[in-house]
Design a protein around this motif. Sequence first.
Motif, PDB file in Angstrom:
ATOM      1  N   CYS A   1      -8.879   6.628 -13.522  1.00 32.09           N
ATOM      2  CA  CYS A   1      -9.335   7.727 -12.663  1.00 32.09           C
ATOM      3  C   CYS A   1      -9.082   9.100 -13.290  1.00 32.09           C
TER       4      CYS A   1
ATOM      5  N   PRO B   1      -8.814   8.578  -3.717  1.00 34.22           N
ATOM      6  CA  PRO B   1      -9.659   7.435  -3.332  1.00 34.22           C
ATOM      7  C   PRO B   1     -10.010   6.559  -4.525  1.00 34.22           C
ATOM      8  N   CYS B   2     -10.198   7.180  -5.686  1.00 32.06           N
ATOM      9  CA  CYS B   2     -10.502   6.408  -6.898  1.00 32.06           C
ATOM     10  C   CYS B   2      -9.381   5.428  -7.204  1.00 32.06           C
TER      11      CYS B   2
ATOM     12  N   ASN C   1      -6.972   4.422  -5.119  1.00 26.08           N
ATOM     13  CA  ASN C   1      -6.797   3.483  -4.009  1.00 26.08           C
ATOM     14  C   ASN C   1      -7.745   2.293  -4.138  1.00 26.08           C
ATOM     15  N   ASP C   2      -8.998   2.576  -4.468  1.00 31.96           N
ATOM     16  CA  ASP C   2      -9.976   1.498  -4.610  1.00 31.96           C
ATOM     17  C   ASP C   2      -9.616   0.582  -5.776  1.00 31.96           C
ATOM     18  N   ALA C   3      -9.239   1.188  -6.902  1.00 33.30           N
ATOM     19  CA  ALA C   3      -8.892   0.392  -8.084  1.00 33.30           C
ATOM     20  C   ALA C   3      -7.649  -0.450  -7.823  1.00 33.30           C
ATOM     21  N   TRP C   4      -6.663   0.149  -7.155  1.00 29.78           N
ATOM     22  CA  TRP C   4      -5.396  -0.551  -6.928  1.00 29.78           C
ATOM     23  C   TRP C   4      -5.552  -1.691  -5.928  1.00 29.78           C
ATOM     24  N   LYS C   5      -6.324  -1.463  -4.882  1.00 29.11           N
ATOM     25  CA  LYS C   5      -6.532  -2.526  -3.893  1.00 29.11           C
ATOM     26  C   LYS C   5      -7.271  -3.702  -4.516  1.00 29.11           C
ATOM     27  N   GLU C   6      -8.154  -3.410  -5.448  1.00 28.27           N
ATOM     28  CA  GLU C   6      -8.883  -4.477  -6.139  1.00 28.27           C
ATOM     29  C   GLU C   6      -7.971  -5.241  -7.093  1.00 28.27           C
TER      30      GLU C   6
ATOM     31  N   ASP D   1      -4.605   2.095 -13.780  1.00 36.60           N
ATOM     32  CA  ASP D   1      -5.559   2.491 -12.743  1.00 36.60           C
ATOM     33  C   ASP D   1      -5.604   4.011 -12.586  1.00 36.60           C
TER      34      ASP D   1
ATOM     35  N   ASP E   1       0.809  -1.211   0.000  1.00 34.53           N
ATOM     36  CA  ASP E   1       0.000   0.000   0.000  1.00 34.53           C
ATOM     37  C   ASP E   1       0.844   1.263   0.000  1.00 34.53           C
TER      38      ASP E   1
END
Length: 211
Positions: free
Chosen positions: A77, A45-46, A48-53, A73, A37
């Motif tokens: 965004c 946030p856009c 972060n969400d895409a990368w964590k997925e 990613d 991370d």
Amino acid sequence: MELKKNILNNIRYLILALVLIIGVITIFYYVANQADDEGLSNTSPCFNDAWKERKSNFTQKGTSQYHIYRGLDHLKCLEYQMSIDEFNISINVSNNDPERFDWLLTSNFYIAFINFEMGNFDEAEAFYSSAIQYSDESSVRPKWELYRSRATVYAKLNKSTEAIADYTKAIELNSTLWKLYKERSDAYTALDMLDEAVADLEMSEKLKRSN
């Protein structure tokens, strides 16, 4: 009694050892996740969400593929400059990668695409040209698509002759896509080559109806 005491002590030592092992494993995974991370605190946030997925699917951190995924990613965004930065890193670390030409083509293609979206047509032309060069060593994207993309840039730069040449190469590689004839027709029209423009427009309509 002494034997029982020894057995109990051994059990205690075993439990303590297991607790220590579990603790070490927990710390290891915590550190690994923190490393994965890394940098997320400075991103949207856009992203972060895409990368964590996505991150469960990427390979070794720091590779060309890793940075391409991050670039994609950011692009998703609409974070264009951060996306370009990741694609440039992918290019820079690709030297010893056995799939380097795939990553070089992909990175140059997307940098060109982003520059086109930003209206930086000269830069888009340069990076599409690089992508076309790498397409001799990689089939990760169809070559006709690369020629079409650069032709679109040439059209924006009012380089209609160059656009026609690239559309022609694209048509040679994919002669059934009606849009290629329509776009080349527009380039012919820009040069007042009306006979050629009409012929391409007719072919475009014919292919469009047949599809």
